[in-house]
Design a protein around this motif. Sequence first.
Motif, mmCIF file in Angstrom:
data_model
loop_
_atom_site.group_PDB
_atom_site.id
_atom_site.type_symbol
_atom_site.label_atom_id
_atom_site.label_comp_id
_atom_site.label_asym_id
_atom_site.label_seq_id
_atom_site.Cartn_x
_atom_site.Cartn_y
_atom_site.Cartn_z
ATOM 1 N N SER A 180 0.829 -1.215 0.000
ATOM 2 C CA SER A 180 0.000 0.000 0.000
ATOM 3 C C SER A 180 0.860 1.261 0.000
ATOM 4 N N THR A 181 2.116 1.182 0.455
ATOM 5 C CA THR A 181 3.084 2.275 0.273
ATOM 6 C C THR A 181 4.432 1.618 -0.009
ATOM 7 N N THR A 182 5.295 2.335 -0.728
ATOM 8 C CA THR A 182 6.637 1.784 -0.938
ATOM 9 C C THR A 182 7.755 2.703 -0.460
ATOM 10 N N THR A 183 7.481 4.004 -0.253
ATOM 11 C CA THR A 183 8.601 4.919 0.037
ATOM 12 C C THR A 183 8.459 5.700 1.343
ATOM 13 N N THR A 184 9.579 5.846 2.038
ATOM 14 C CA THR A 184 9.687 6.587 3.302
ATOM 15 C C THR A 184 11.110 7.124 3.379
ATOM 16 N N CYS A 230 6.854 11.014 -2.131
ATOM 17 C CA CYS A 230 7.030 10.004 -1.101
ATOM 18 C C CYS A 230 5.663 9.551 -0.585
ATOM 19 N N ASP A 231 5.428 8.230 -0.590
ATOM 20 C CA ASP A 231 4.142 7.707 -0.116
ATOM 21 C C ASP A 231 3.926 7.990 1.358
ATOM 22 N N SER A 232 4.949 7.740 2.166
ATOM 23 C CA SER A 232 4.794 7.950 3.602
ATOM 24 C C SER A 232 5.342 9.324 3.955
ATOM 25 N N GLY A 233 6.222 9.429 4.941
ATOM 26 C CA GLY A 233 6.688 10.758 5.330
ATOM 27 C C GLY A 233 8.181 10.907 5.173
ATOM 28 N N VAL A 234 8.660 12.113 5.479
ATOM 29 C CA VAL A 234 10.074 12.435 5.340
ATOM 30 C C VAL A 234 10.609 12.823 6.710
ATOM 31 N N SER A 235 11.634 12.113 7.161
ATOM 32 C CA SER A 235 12.282 12.495 8.407
ATOM 33 C C SER A 235 13.212 13.643 8.100
ATOM 34 N N LYS A 236 13.009 14.770 8.798
ATOM 35 C CA LYS A 236 13.887 15.911 8.544
ATOM 36 C C LYS A 236 13.893 16.768 9.796
ATOM 37 N N THR A 237 15.063 17.150 10.230
ATOM 38 C CA THR A 237 15.139 18.090 11.334
ATOM 39 C C THR A 237 15.481 19.446 10.759
ATOM 40 N N ILE A 238 14.615 20.407 11.051
ATOM 41 C CA ILE A 238 14.892 21.762 10.590
ATOM 42 C C ILE A 238 15.844 22.366 11.623
ATOM 43 N N ASN A 239 17.130 22.365 11.302
ATOM 44 C CA ASN A 239 18.136 22.861 12.240
ATOM 45 C C ASN A 239 18.203 24.374 12.223
#
Length: 635
Positions: free
Chosen positions: A477-481, A582-591
């Motif tokens: 159901s999703t492939t990318t994260t 991206c199907d799911s979400g993006v891990s990102k820290t806004i520094n």
Amino acid sequence: RDEKERLGVKDDLKLSINAVKTLEARYLLKDEEGKIIETPGQMFRRVAIHVGIVELLYDYMKFQKKGIVAENGKKIPVSGIIPTQMEVLKRAFTHLVNEEQLTGTFEEFMNFVQTKPTTAMDTIDKYEQIMRNLEYVPNSPTMMNAGARLGQLSACFVLPVPDSIEDIFDALKYQAMIHKSGGGTGFSFSRLRAKDDLVGSTKGVASGPVSFMKIFDITTDVIKQGGKRRGANMGILKFDHPDIMDFIMSKDSENTILSNFNISVGMTDEFFEKLDADDYIELRNPRTGKTVNRIKARTMWETIINKAWQTADPGLIFLDEINKRNPVKNIADIEATNPCGEQPLLPYESCNLGSINLSKFVKDGEVDYERLREVIRLSTRFLDDVVDANKFPVDKIEEMTRKTRKIGLGYMGFADMLLMLGIPYNSGAALEMGEKVMSFLQEESHMESERLAEERFVFPGWYGSTYQEQGIKMRNSTTTTIAPTGTISIIANCSSSIEPLFALAFVRHVLNGQELMEINRHFENALKNKNIFSEDLMHEVARTGNLHEIDVDPEIKKVFVTAHEIDPEWHVLMQATFQRYCDSGVSKTINLPSDASPDDIAKAYRLAKDLHCKGITVYRDQSKVQQVLYSGTKS
Ligand code: UDP
């Protein structure tokens, strides 16, 4: 070399010393006395076999569906299948039969394995190769647990917390079992009745979500001692819960309260409409649906921003955006994500991740898309096999995960790739590059999942999903994260996830009071190419970690920017660019640098919402006392 041997590791892959240390601590299998019994290469072989062995079942499926035999394949001697591998096969076989994807008995299947050639060996060899090359690395639990007793291979879980004591303590038990195996847990506490609300059976009053979160936090502390790694949690509360202000203010900058939790406010579009109209938010009792209080949206917003400035928490998650793009709305709405926010999941769903190391795909100043395509296809297949090879800690999780077959393939080493191509992170060219590699990943992994659906079956929850509406058959159901890749990027010796470099050079304090200078290898190469490398320069750079105040070749200065020098807006733009594909979400820290203002944070949060991100987290330098990573020595 000496240090690796001292650690008891025979490094057959010429890994970095930090990679060897990491593998030694928790990944390489040990005997009863704690002695390491495998090399890093053997570890990847173990993982490849315990995952790829399920290919046997899929060759059998092809045989059952279409009478196809892999004439060019190899025969696997059944006597060579060790008990842990047999266990994987038996479990997966039973599931596939229950789901009506296979028929017959296990003995009949074993007879097939004994008499017919299959492609499994080939695929296993290819899986092993992409991992040995460090082109692709699966998430930590897969490497720690494949072929080991726990057998739990996923990094991310979401558990529901219904509003009853029995259900809350069930969730606690499941959390403990997940943490023991190295997985992280996310929870929405929005269904819990508010503090001081009635408790029917005792005529007492409820203690509210924040006090229950403390029990989950303590469980994490206790399990940490015996578990595979530090358990992590995400706690989410919707903006209209009566206890929302307590929740927003629950963390401290010393990180002594709820220290095993990241927290995020669950936002919907309604909040931003109220904020823009300078209106009030009605706080509703989740038990009765009745409004019990109201608060100015602006007051709540300012509190969120000020707390995020002080402590880095709370972040936001954008529930409407997430659910708009939820392909299996037919099964349930999404209320929560995993600890680092990159994986929105249904209640009881889990997801296994894996990341491709982009720094391995730059050849002669260009991206090798042909090889990248091959690796994407193989790792998508690998992750789909993981769904079957996995040993789930709780039946309900098994059921939900097999229904949606969610997988999360992503990238790491993106900053390395940019450096190798001479592109500064804070530039239009970097955004273009991000768009190119991410859309490529999305397209190729979807195509592979479609091929898998053709070969195997669609994921069981496909019927009624948005994919069925569009007439697209998918295996997953999703492939990318985009995962944070905190540990696996150390193993692969590349920059983490899609983050910029944190420091170009820094001094690491090692145990015996010694200091060790670590220099980014791309930085070192670039300086050496220009004949401007020197020890003195390195000491100067290590003071801050960056070139901001150093007089050096302007081209180098432009390309080698670090996280804190990059305007927060670029960080958000990069996140939004990857999120689009991206199907799911993006891990990102806004520094943000330590002198950033609350207004800078407000702007970043708002921009993330406007650019259709699924969530946002900021981190202002030195806003937490116990900071893991410092740039430079000046701290
Ligand atoms: N995670 C966790 N504890 C940790 C690190 C990670 O539970 O100490 C979980 C969490 O769900 C996180 C996910 O693993 O969102 C992926 O993290 P990361 O990519 O950093 O893991 P890696 O595979 O590099 O170990």
